[in-house]
Design an enzyme around this catalytic site. Structure first.
Site, short mmCIF file in Angstrom:
data_model
loop_
_atom_site.label_atom_id
_atom_site.label_comp_id
_atom_site.label_asym_id
_atom_site.label_seq_id
_atom_site.Cartn_x
_atom_site.Cartn_y
_atom_site.Cartn_z
N ALA A 152 0.72 -1.22 -0.12
CA ALA A 152 0.01 -0.10 0.14
C ALA A 152 0.69 1.29 0.13
CB ALA A 152 -1.07 -0.16 1.02
N ALA A 153 2.20 1.21 -0.27
CA ALA A 153 2.91 2.44 -0.26
C ALA A 153 2.67 3.31 -1.65
CB ALA A 153 4.37 2.01 -0.44
N GLY A 154 2.58 2.54 -2.51
CA GLY A 154 1.88 3.35 -3.89
C GLY A 154 0.48 3.76 -3.45
N ASP A 155 -0.50 3.28 -3.05
CA ASP A 155 -1.78 3.86 -2.77
C ASP A 155 -1.61 5.01 -1.58
OD1 ASP A 155 -2.92 1.49 -4.12
OD2 ASP A 155 -3.04 0.37 -2.52
O1 RIB Z 1 -1.77 -1.91 -3.46
C1 RIB Z 1 -1.82 -2.71 -2.33
C2 RIB Z 1 -3.08 -3.58 -2.49
O2 RIB Z 1 -3.14 -4.37 -3.64
C3 RIB Z 1 -3.34 -4.66 -1.48
O3 RIB Z 1 -4.16 -3.87 -0.19
C4 RIB Z 1 -4.22 -5.76 -2.28
O4 RIB Z 1 -5.39 -5.69 -1.74
C5 RIB Z 1 -4.02 -5.45 -3.42
O5 RIB Z 1 -5.17 -5.20 -4.11
#
Ligand code: RIB
Length: 313
Positions: free
Chosen positions: A249-252
């Site tokens: 989730a670093a990119g998110d």
């Molecule tokens: O970007 C990370 C996410 O990628 C995770 O939370 C997982 O669910 C996948 O979708």
């Protein structure tokens, strides 16, 4: 108050196993730990925006099961509007994630309810776009729906932001609808056909992608920082040095912090600097949504730790 950012995308329950290293084919390894965490690229980006103070609406699908209820409740705990998170005749999306001792992850997705995102969800999205200034898209829901959502938002004058993850080719008609493309080196290499081995290569790939339509392209390079290109040229931002324990989730987190900053009128460079700080904190913690920082945590960091832009020639 209506949402200023609409997120159209996936919700997954992440089933995470922490392993010393990735097992070889046919090998059995003892893991350190197992955990379940709310995740999904769409939901993670919605949470990252909300934790930086943006008003956010999520449009997507879960199954009629315990995971679906938990994911919706998790978004609501961050004050995200979930009226348009519908159910589908499938189980909630699941991500099987292995995280090794270096913090790197490997992810397998079971799309489940995310594969049912389509026409009815687009009608629900139209309600949210009436007030939103920005739409965030990723590729964990069907490409047709992504294309139609971008078309709808573009027609309403909404800023369209795409994170093309997981990496896949984009329909030609999508390129012109994009205002901002945010992607990592794997995605940039696939979409540009160019090698992204260093900062100069990243700038070449980002510039090639920018010429296909989006006004701005931002390429995240993990510990090598970020390259951003627009009509004025390309610049590089250094990453902050941290001990990463889990890069999930670093990119998110980067995208959410960036978009929240843009939604409140900050400059692109200020948003990128905030995104880098948020992602740096995220990788020092385990999990997806569990690791995404809040605004007060970033405000507590010294301004000296905000990366500045260096122009690339
Ligand atoms: O970007 C990370 C996410 O990628 C995770 O939370 C997982 O669910 C996948 O979708």
């Amino acid at each position: 108050m209506p949402a200023e950012i609409a997120v159209f995308g996936s919700l997954n329950m992440d089933l995470v196993v922490r392993v010393p290293r990735v097992p070889e084919a046919g090998e059995t390894l003892h893991a350190h730990a197992f955990m379940t965490n709310p995740g999904g690229k769409g939901a993670n980006q919605a949470v990252a925006c909300a934790r930086q103070g943006a008003r956010v609406a999520m449009v997507g699908r879960v199954g009629s099961d315990a995971f679906g209820q938990a994911l919706t409740a998790s978004l609501e705990a961050d004050a995200i509007e979930t009226a348009h998170v519908a159910t589908a005749p499938a189980s909630t999306g699941v991500a099987l994630i292995m995280v090794d001792d270096s913090g790197q992850n490997r992810i397998s997705l079971i799309a489940g309810a995310n594969a049912f995102v389509g026409a009815e969800d687009l009608a629900r999205l139209a309600d949210d776009l009436a007030a939103a200034r920005m739409l965030l898209l990723q590729l964990e829901v069907p490409m047709d729906a992504v294309l139609q959502a971008a078309t709808l938002a573009h027609a309403k004058g909404c800023r369209v932001v795409l994170n093309p993850a997981p990496a896949q080719a984009l329909p030609e008609s999508l390129w012109d609808l994009l205002d901002l493309l945010v992607l990592n080196e794997t995605e940039a290499a696939l979409l540009s056909g160019l090698a992204v081995d260093d900062i100069a290569g990243a700038a070449r790939a980002a510039e090639a992608l920018r010429r296909r339509g989006p006004a701005q392209v931002i390429l995240t390079l993990g510990s090598e920082g970020v390259v951003a290109c627009d009509a004025a040229g390309c610049r590089h931002f250094a990453a902050l040095k941290v001990d990463a324990i889990d890069t999930t989730a670093a990119g998110d987190t980067f995208i959410g912090a960036l978009c929240a900053a843009l939604a409140r009128g900050e400059s692109m460079d200020a948003g990128i600097a905030l995104g880098i700080q948020a992602a740096a904190l995220c990788v020092t913690r385990a999990g997806a949504q569990a690791s995404i920082p809040h605004r007060h945590e970033l405000q507590a960091l010294a301004t000296a730790e905000r990366p500045a832009a260096v122009t690339l020639r």
